[in-house]
Design a protein around this motif. Structure first.
Motif, PDB file in Angstrom:
ATOM      1  N   ALA A 193      -6.179  -4.434 -12.358  1.00 47.84           N
ATOM      2  CA  ALA A 193      -6.565  -4.600 -10.946  1.00 47.84           C
ATOM      3  C   ALA A 193      -7.802  -3.771 -10.628  1.00 47.84           C
ATOM      4  O   ALA A 193      -8.727  -4.266  -9.980  1.00 47.84           O
ATOM      5  CB  ALA A 193      -5.404  -4.220 -10.035  1.00 47.84           C
ATOM      6  N   ASP A 194      -7.843  -2.536 -11.099  1.00 46.51           N
ATOM      7  CA  ASP A 194      -9.015  -1.680 -10.855  1.00 46.51           C
ATOM      8  C   ASP A 194     -10.282  -2.327 -11.406  1.00 46.51           C
ATOM      9  O   ASP A 194     -11.310  -2.367 -10.731  1.00 46.51           O
ATOM     10  CB  ASP A 194      -8.829  -0.300 -11.501  1.00 46.51           C
ATOM     11  N   CYS A 199      -2.387  -4.643  -0.674  1.00 45.30           N
ATOM     12  CA  CYS A 199      -2.293  -5.831  -1.519  1.00 45.30           C
ATOM     13  C   CYS A 199      -1.393  -6.842  -0.814  1.00 45.30           C
ATOM     14  O   CYS A 199      -0.398  -6.470  -0.190  1.00 45.30           O
ATOM     15  CB  CYS A 199      -1.706  -5.431  -2.870  1.00 45.30           C
ATOM     16  N   TRP A 251      -2.219  -2.117 -13.248  1.00 51.18           N
ATOM     17  CA  TRP A 251      -3.025  -1.336 -12.309  1.00 51.18           C
ATOM     18  C   TRP A 251      -4.443  -1.178 -12.849  1.00 51.18           C
ATOM     19  O   TRP A 251      -5.412  -1.277 -12.100  1.00 51.18           O
ATOM     20  CB  TRP A 251      -2.417   0.041 -12.078  1.00 51.18           C
ATOM     21  N   THR A 268      -3.413   1.340  -2.304  1.00 53.85           N
ATOM     22  CA  THR A 268      -4.239   0.135  -2.324  1.00 53.85           C
ATOM     23  C   THR A 268      -3.481  -0.993  -1.632  1.00 53.85           C
ATOM     24  O   THR A 268      -2.401  -1.384  -2.083  1.00 53.85           O
ATOM     25  CB  THR A 268      -4.575  -0.296  -3.773  1.00 53.85           C
ATOM     26  N   LYS A 296       0.837  -1.203   0.000  1.00 55.79           N
ATOM     27  CA  LYS A 296       0.000   0.000   0.000  1.00 55.79           C
ATOM     28  C   LYS A 296       0.874   1.257   0.000  1.00 55.79           C
ATOM     29  O   LYS A 296       0.581   2.231  -0.690  1.00 55.79           O
ATOM     30  CB  LYS A 296      -0.925  -0.002   1.217  1.00 55.79           C
ATOM     31  N   TRP A 311      -6.423  -8.717  -3.085  1.00 61.63           N
ATOM     32  CA  TRP A 311      -6.886  -7.362  -2.756  1.00 61.63           C
ATOM     33  C   TRP A 311      -7.891  -7.420  -1.614  1.00 61.63           C
ATOM     34  O   TRP A 311      -8.182  -6.416  -0.998  1.00 61.63           O
ATOM     35  CB  TRP A 311      -7.532  -6.700  -3.968  1.00 61.63           C
ATOM     36  N   ASN A 341      -0.947  -3.294  -7.764  1.00 62.62           N
ATOM     37  CA  ASN A 341      -1.647  -2.321  -6.907  1.00 62.62           C
ATOM     38  C   ASN A 341      -0.971  -0.961  -6.977  1.00 62.62           C
ATOM     39  O   ASN A 341       0.247  -0.852  -6.941  1.00 62.62           O
ATOM     40  CB  ASN A 341      -1.726  -2.801  -5.460  1.00 62.62           C
ATOM     41  N   ARG A 342      -1.822   0.053  -7.069  1.00 63.33           N
ATOM     42  CA  ARG A 342      -1.345   1.440  -7.008  1.00 63.33           C
ATOM     43  C   ARG A 342      -0.973   1.778  -5.570  1.00 63.33           C
ATOM     44  O   ARG A 342      -1.459   1.144  -4.632  1.00 63.33           O
ATOM     45  CB  ARG A 342      -2.479   2.394  -7.407  1.00 63.33           C
TER      46      ARG A 342
END
Length: 183
Positions: free
Chosen positions: A120-121, A44, A117, A42, A31, A150, A38-39
Motif C-alpha cells: 500500500a505504501d 482507507c 502495508w 491511514t 484509520k 486510499w 492500511n496501517r
C-alpha cells in the motif's frame, strides 16, 4: 515499478457497524484500527464488488451469529485503480497472492513487516488511488472481490457517493447514545 492504472466505474457495496451509518463514506474506522491494506493512521475505504461479498467480509466467518449491519450501495467513478486480481498485474506490482492474503493482524501484533502495508505504501507513493483484490474472508470464492481505496471524494477523478436517494441514513451521530464502537 511501472504500472498502468485503469478506471473503475460501477456499484460497490459495504456492510458496516450501524453506528457508522451517519458517515457511510468514511474511512475513519480503518484509520483508527488499521486493516489489511492500511496501517493505523491511514484512512482507507473497504468495499465489495457484490452484495454477497460485503456480507462475507462483514461477518468474517461467523455467518450464523450475524450482528446488525448497515448495508450501503455506492456509485464509484474512479481513476488510478490497480486490479490485483489479474496475475500479470500482480507480477508487475511485485506481489503474490499469498502476500495479499497474509495474516496481517498476527504480523502486526508480532511487530513484523506486513507485506500488504508495504505494498500500500508503494502504491500510494506511485499515485494509485485504490486496488481491486480477492476477498480473503472465510468461504470466499474466486468470484468474491473487494475494492480498497486510499483516495476518494465526492468529486472526480476519485468519485465515490453512497446511494441514499430516500435519505434513510441518519445525518449525524446523535442517533446513537454511545457513538460508534468500531467500524
Amino acid at each position: 515499478m511501472t504500472l498502468t492504472f485503469s478506471r473503475f466505474d460501477g456499484l460497490v457495496y459495504r456492510a458496516h457497524h450501524p453506528a457508522w451509518a451517519y458517515d457511510p463514506e468514511s474511512g475513519e474506522g480503518a484509520k483508527l484500527h488499521g486493516g489489511r491494506f492500511n496501517r493505523i493512521g491511514t484512512a482507507c475505504f473497504y468495499a465489495a464488488l457484490s452484495l454477497e461479498t460485503a456480507w462475507l467480509e462483514a461477518q468474517q466467518g461467523f455467518a450464523f451469529k450475524a450482528q446488525p449491519l448497515t448495508i450501503c450501495t455506492y456509485r464509484a467513478e474512479l481513476a488510478d485503480i490497480l486490479d490485483l486480481t489479474d496475475p500479470a498485474v500482480c507480477e508487475r506490482a511485485g506481489v503474490s497472492l499469498p502476500e495479499l492474503g497474509c495474516a496481517w493482524e498476527r504480523l502486526a501484533g508480532d511487530r513484523k513487516a506486513v507485506p500488504t502495508w508495504e505494498l500500500a505504501d508503494r502504491l500510494i507513493g506511485g499515485g494509485c488511488s485504490g486496488i481491486i483484490v480477492p476477498s480473503f474472508a472465510s468461504r470466499a470464492t474466486s468470484d468474491d472481490r473487494n475494492l480498497v481505496l486510499w483516495s476518494w471524494s465526492r468529486e472526480a477523478p476519485h468519485r465515490l457517493a453512497v446511494i441514499d436517494d430516500e435519505r434513510r441514513l441518519p445525518r449525524d451521530q446523535s442517533s446513537w447514545q454511545d457513538g460508534p464502537k468500531s467500524a
